[in-house]
Design an enzyme around this catalytic site. Structure first.
Site, mmCIF file in Angstrom:
data_model
loop_
_atom_site.group_PDB
_atom_site.id
_atom_site.type_symbol
_atom_site.label_atom_id
_atom_site.label_comp_id
_atom_site.label_asym_id
_atom_site.label_seq_id
_atom_site.Cartn_x
_atom_site.Cartn_y
_atom_site.Cartn_z
ATOM 1 N N ASP A 118 -21.531 -3.363 -19.685
ATOM 2 C CA ASP A 118 -22.889 -3.704 -19.270
ATOM 3 C C ASP A 118 -23.226 -3.056 -17.930
ATOM 4 O O ASP A 118 -22.365 -2.444 -17.301
ATOM 5 C CB ASP A 118 -23.000 -5.240 -19.194
ATOM 6 C CG ASP A 118 -24.317 -5.726 -19.765
ATOM 7 O OD1 ASP A 118 -25.303 -4.960 -19.721
ATOM 8 O OD2 ASP A 118 -24.373 -6.870 -20.246
ATOM 9 N N ASP A 127 -32.457 -6.883 -24.917
ATOM 10 C CA ASP A 127 -31.538 -7.746 -25.680
ATOM 11 C C ASP A 127 -32.282 -8.381 -26.850
ATOM 12 O O ASP A 127 -33.372 -8.917 -26.694
ATOM 13 C CB ASP A 127 -31.021 -8.890 -24.794
ATOM 14 C CG ASP A 127 -29.949 -8.413 -23.818
ATOM 15 O OD1 ASP A 127 -29.665 -7.215 -23.769
ATOM 16 O OD2 ASP A 127 -29.410 -9.284 -23.104
#
Ligand code: NAG
Ligand code: NAG
Length: 414
Positions: free
Chosen positions: A158, A222
């Site tokens: 990430d 997301d």
């Protein structure tokens, strides 16, 4: 209905610059905890749904017993919130939370490998993960070695707590460090998701850099278990130019990742689940489920295990598909769409999508000129949801597509 725009698929082939290490030759498939289980670390109140080693073991057992492994889903991926908050004071290594992962990650990898599954882990290129756990900053080589010694097969990295201006350097450095471990580890990078232009600026320079250093990358927001989220992502991928970097960058070893499959959850209707699965296969997207495999309905399971659509997703040519025609109407621009993806045997996968959420089913037509075939080209077709051939030799296919639903066919020159 009237098609406002028809774009032919070109035979443009991008320069092959993907990682040449034999990994992710087709989009990775598996299961990942994030969307469904997120960062629930409260195992006292949620013993069955908190992020601990039992969760991954239970899902892994179901991957095998319910037939997902046999259909090609191999990865079982831990996401955020698995580690402690601080590194080991002596070795400086990352450490799995001793209460929730008492056996450690290496033992969990063995559990997966004993079942022919693969272990995936998560970290962050910055000083902390998005959930506030240990990040890899200043420890790229050490962590790559630690993770390799734990026998992981995939690593999602990430981009929280990292300045985007250094991401080219740090994601590249980690790519080299992973390679130097000598272990085969699929490397998933979240770099473009942190950029305002999602990596598309400057002729897709970031996307083409990702192609050289990562096996897949999260381009965009997301995903959530709602049609608003899934259709927003679909619209982001609604590309019409075969030379669009978003389309050309995908190839064996290098994939755009529109994020996890919501099929088998509670937020989408079956029509919407069909839409996500069909369009993900057109996009050559990784097929990473995020659901509780214990509660997937039979109807959703049939979608996830549809071998003919999985075969489209996993096609060896590795070319990403795109939208080849769409409608305009007074009420909704481009709600009726035709998507197409060229496959290794010269056939094409075609999705007829009705993205309008009102009204009854509409007729959507596929004609061979939409994929660059001669307009008189005769062809045969197979319905990939019904798993049956359409009758006879055809010159066009018109199907009724219900609101928020799709039809999917594969067409072969006759
Ligand atoms: C490391 O990179 C080289 C050169 O691209 C490649 O041949 C090799 O397979 C890679 N090794 C691993 C473990 O990824
Ligand atoms: C990333 O860095 C490499 C050099 O390591 C450079 O060649 C490339 O242009 C950079 N790409 C981007 C998108 O910053």
């Amino acid at each position: 209905m009237k098609f406002a725009k028809t774009v032919l698929i070109s035979s443009f082939i991008p320069f092959a610059a993907a990682l040449d290490d034999g990994l992710a030759r087709t989009p990775p498939m598996g299961w990942m905890s994030w969307e469904k289980f997120m960062c629930n670390i409260d195992c006292d109140n949620y013993p069955d749904t908190c992020v601990n080693e039992q969760l991954y073991k239970r899902q892994a057992e179901l991957m095998v017993s319910e037939g997902y492994l046999e259909a090609g889903y191999t990865q079982v991926n831990i996401d955020d919130c698995w580690s402690t908050l601080e590194r080991d004071p002596v070795t400086d290594e990352q450490v799995a939370d001793p209460d929730r992962f008492p056996s450690g990650i290496k033992a969990l990898s063995k559990f997966m490998h004993d079942r022919d599954l693969k272990m995936g882990l998560y970290s962050d290129i910055g000083s902390k993960t998005c959930g506030g756990y240990i990040g890899m900053e200043d420890h790229l080589e050490l962590d790559a070695n630690t993770f390799a010694s734990w026998d992981i097969d995939m690593l999602k990295v990430d981009g929280c707590f990292e300045d985007t201006s250094v991401m080219n350097a740090t994601y590249s450095e980690l790519s080299a460090a992973l390679n130097a471990t000598g272990r085969d580890i699929i490397y998933s990078c979240s770099w473009p998701a942190y950029l305002d232009d999602y990596g598309e600026g400057d002729g897709g320079a970031v996307l083409y850099r990702l192609q050289e250093i990562c096996h897949m990358w999260r381009n965009y927001d997301d995903i959530q278990d709602s049609w608003a989220s899934v259709s927003d992502i679909i619209n982001k991928w609604r590309r019409t130019d075969p030379n669009d970097p978003f389309v050309t960058v995908a190839q064996p070893g290098a994939w755009n990742d529109p994020d996890m499959l919501m099929v088998g959850n509670t937020g989408l209707s079956i029509a919407e689940e069909r839409s996500q699965f069909a369009i993900w296969s057109i996009l050559a997207a990784p097929l990473m489920m995020s659901n509780d495999l214990a509660t997937v309905s039979d109807e959703s399971k049939a979608i996830l295990l549809n071998r003919e659509i999985i075969e489209v997703d996993q096609d060896s040519l590795g070319k990403q598909g795109m939208q080849v025609a769409s409608s305009d109407s007074e009420y909704s621009e481009g709600a009726y769409r035709v998507w197409a993806r060229e496959l290794h045997d010269g056939s094409y996968a075609i999705v007829l999508q009705n993205a309008f959420s009102m009204e009854m089913g509409v007729k959507i037509q596929f004609t061979p000129d939409m994929i660059g075939w001669d307009k008189d080209q005769q062809f045969t077709a197979r319905d990939l949801f019904k798993k049956e051939d359409l009758e006879g030799t055809l010159s066009e296919v018109t199907m009724i597509v219900e609101p928020s639903d799709v039809q999917m066919i594969r067409v072969y020159k006759a």
